[in-house]
Design a protein around this motif. Sequence first.
Motif, mmCIF file in Angstrom:
data_model
loop_
_atom_site.group_PDB
_atom_site.id
_atom_site.type_symbol
_atom_site.label_atom_id
_atom_site.label_comp_id
_atom_site.label_asym_id
_atom_site.label_seq_id
_atom_site.Cartn_x
_atom_site.Cartn_y
_atom_site.Cartn_z
ATOM 1 N N PHE A 81 -8.860 6.533 5.543
ATOM 2 C CA PHE A 81 -9.527 6.200 4.282
ATOM 3 C C PHE A 81 -8.481 5.941 3.212
ATOM 4 O O PHE A 81 -8.492 4.904 2.543
ATOM 5 N N LYS A 82 -7.568 6.885 3.093
ATOM 6 C CA LYS A 82 -6.520 6.771 2.087
ATOM 7 C C LYS A 82 -5.713 5.493 2.301
ATOM 8 O O LYS A 82 -5.473 4.732 1.365
ATOM 9 N N GLY B 118 0.798 -1.221 0.000
ATOM 10 C CA GLY B 118 0.000 0.000 0.000
ATOM 11 C C GLY B 118 0.831 1.271 0.000
ATOM 12 O O GLY B 118 0.532 2.214 -0.738
ATOM 13 N N VAL C 143 -13.498 -2.288 -1.476
ATOM 14 C CA VAL C 143 -13.187 -0.996 -2.084
ATOM 15 C C VAL C 143 -14.469 -0.255 -2.398
ATOM 16 O O VAL C 143 -14.616 0.928 -2.090
ATOM 17 N N LEU D 218 -15.890 1.099 0.724
ATOM 18 C CA LEU D 218 -15.047 2.169 1.259
ATOM 19 C C LEU D 218 -15.326 3.476 0.513
ATOM 20 O O LEU D 218 -15.586 4.508 1.129
ATOM 21 N N LEU E 32 2.197 1.918 -3.403
ATOM 22 C CA LEU E 32 1.181 2.417 -4.323
ATOM 23 C C LEU E 32 0.905 3.895 -4.068
ATOM 24 O O LEU E 32 0.729 4.668 -5.000
ATOM 25 N N ASP F 233 -6.516 2.786 3.974
ATOM 26 C CA ASP F 233 -7.322 1.593 3.735
ATOM 27 C C ASP F 233 -7.467 1.322 2.246
ATOM 28 O O ASP F 233 -7.391 0.192 1.792
ATOM 29 N N LEU F 234 -7.686 2.410 1.504
ATOM 30 C CA LEU F 234 -7.901 2.269 0.072
ATOM 31 C C LEU F 234 -6.659 1.687 -0.603
ATOM 32 O O LEU F 234 -6.748 0.723 -1.370
ATOM 33 N N PHE F 235 -5.510 2.242 -0.293
ATOM 34 C CA PHE F 235 -4.270 1.738 -0.902
ATOM 35 C C PHE F 235 -3.985 0.313 -0.457
ATOM 36 O O PHE F 235 -3.446 -0.484 -1.220
ATOM 37 N N SER F 236 -4.357 -0.011 0.759
ATOM 38 C CA SER F 236 -4.172 -1.392 1.216
ATOM 39 C C SER F 236 -5.025 -2.349 0.386
ATOM 40 O O SER F 236 -4.598 -3.457 0.062
ATOM 41 N N GLN F 237 -6.222 -1.917 0.054
ATOM 42 C CA GLN F 237 -7.084 -2.759 -0.778
ATOM 43 C C GLN F 237 -6.494 -2.929 -2.167
ATOM 44 O O GLN F 237 -6.492 -4.026 -2.723
ATOM 45 N N LEU G 33 -13.585 -5.887 -5.838
ATOM 46 C CA LEU G 33 -13.423 -5.979 -4.397
ATOM 47 C C LEU G 33 -14.539 -5.219 -3.699
ATOM 48 O O LEU G 33 -14.604 -3.999 -3.743
#
Lengths: 221, 221
Positions: free
Chosen positions: B6-7, A24, A103, A106, A27, B9-13, A100
């Motif tokens: 949020f950010k 993450g 996502v 979220l 990214l 979590d999103l990148f982790s997904q 997903l």
Amino acid sequence: MSSGNFKHDLFSQFARVGKALSNGNRLELLEFIAQAERSVDELAQVAGLTMANTSQHLRVLKQAGLVTCRKEGLKVYYRLSGDDVLVLLDALRTTAERHLAEVKQLVQSYLTTRDELEPLARQELLDRARDGLVTVLDVRPEEEYAAGHVPGAINIPLQDLESHLADLDPKHEVVAYCRGPHCILAFDAVAKLRDKGFKAARLEDGFPEWRQAGMPVETTH
Amino acid sequence: MSSGNFKHDLFSQFARVGKALSNGNRLELLEFIAQAERSVDELAQVAGLTMANTSQHLRVLKQAGLVTCRKEGLKVYYRLSGDDVLVLLDALRTTAERHLAEVKQLVQSYLTTRDELEPLARQELLDRARDGLVTVLDVRPEEEYAAGHVPGAINIPLQDLESHLADLDPKHEVVAYCRGPHCILAFDAVAKLRDKGFKAARLEDGFPEWRQAGMPVETTH
DNA sequence: TTATTACTCAAGTGATTACTTGAATAGTAG
DNA sequence: CTACTATTCAAGTAATCACTTGAGTAATAA
């Protein structure tokens, strides 16, 4: 005949690129680099990582062929190694979003609490802007704005938004954009503007996608 | 404000999808699944993995939203969860090829030893096939051929090629294709044919790309 | 019923990864 | 020269990963 080794080696090489995308923080760094050339400490700051850690992530990205760097004085600037990397990042986001559930949820929950208006499509924005119906607002930092922005957009970095509300015409709808479909700057900007009584919406995605789509780009000289 | 979570979590997904692409064996499985629905033991066999290991890799791919599966009798069939996954795989290959010297070299050395002829473009193949100038040869296994193939192509799986050479007209150029730009079947076929005195070339990439490009597809009923 | 097939699950092991800390290097300023 | 800054390198640790082995679970066959 065999060639089992060729096949195996080839997939291992492809996996190197996959590995670079498997973290993450990396990214997040990539998305930030996608906007413009970035120095290591800029990247470390925005991602909330230590310099050493950031440097190591950048090394992984570099070895996977996703970024290149150049040294200028004390600083080392990283940038994407090509447009195909943007395509790759987009494909990754798209696949993640489509398949997903996490996502979707979220983004969904964030959107509904922050932005009740639907995001605006690119061409629609250009049309409305040409007719003088909307104010296009770039909420990214000044340097990113200077490196390229949507024609006619004004630049108010998010942290300066509150003190620059007078610059905005309350009669015009405001369309905010930032770095990409999942960049939170625009969400926050829209939330703040709507809070102050402006009619505000987000652009459907961000500036890299705008540029990628072949839409016109303006730079500050 | 914040939204750092949020950010993050999103990148982790997003990274979950990247993780799924971070292992060579998984990429090999994916490429094979991209051709047609596959059962677990087919996949295990072709990738040279144990059933348990294959099953675990498939679970990772499924949790990343890249494949779906259905159970029919004793067998469980896996397939790609959408065309966007093909786009993602293609972007991965493209990026790897453009930026990783190792891949370039690997493909290069393989091409020069196996296939001195340039690969043929899709439209060019259709044109020449329509004019009766070339024999289009599908060297994939029978089931894959049945699931969809280039119009007019004849099917001779690679292992049967030697015993079916009589079916081929020596006057016609033969264009072979298989599963994708890095599938070794076509390379081997071209090598074998040229060895036997045929004029042979590879299609620039494989059947999934052909289908993806919107070219006509024929199926066996 | 038992046996067989196709697959998944769970536990264990060695390898790899992410991150931290502290030292090393390279370029700049005084 | 020394001091300082931006970055990389190297060593260590906890967590995660790939793979193996062996058991467990459905669906079918005998």
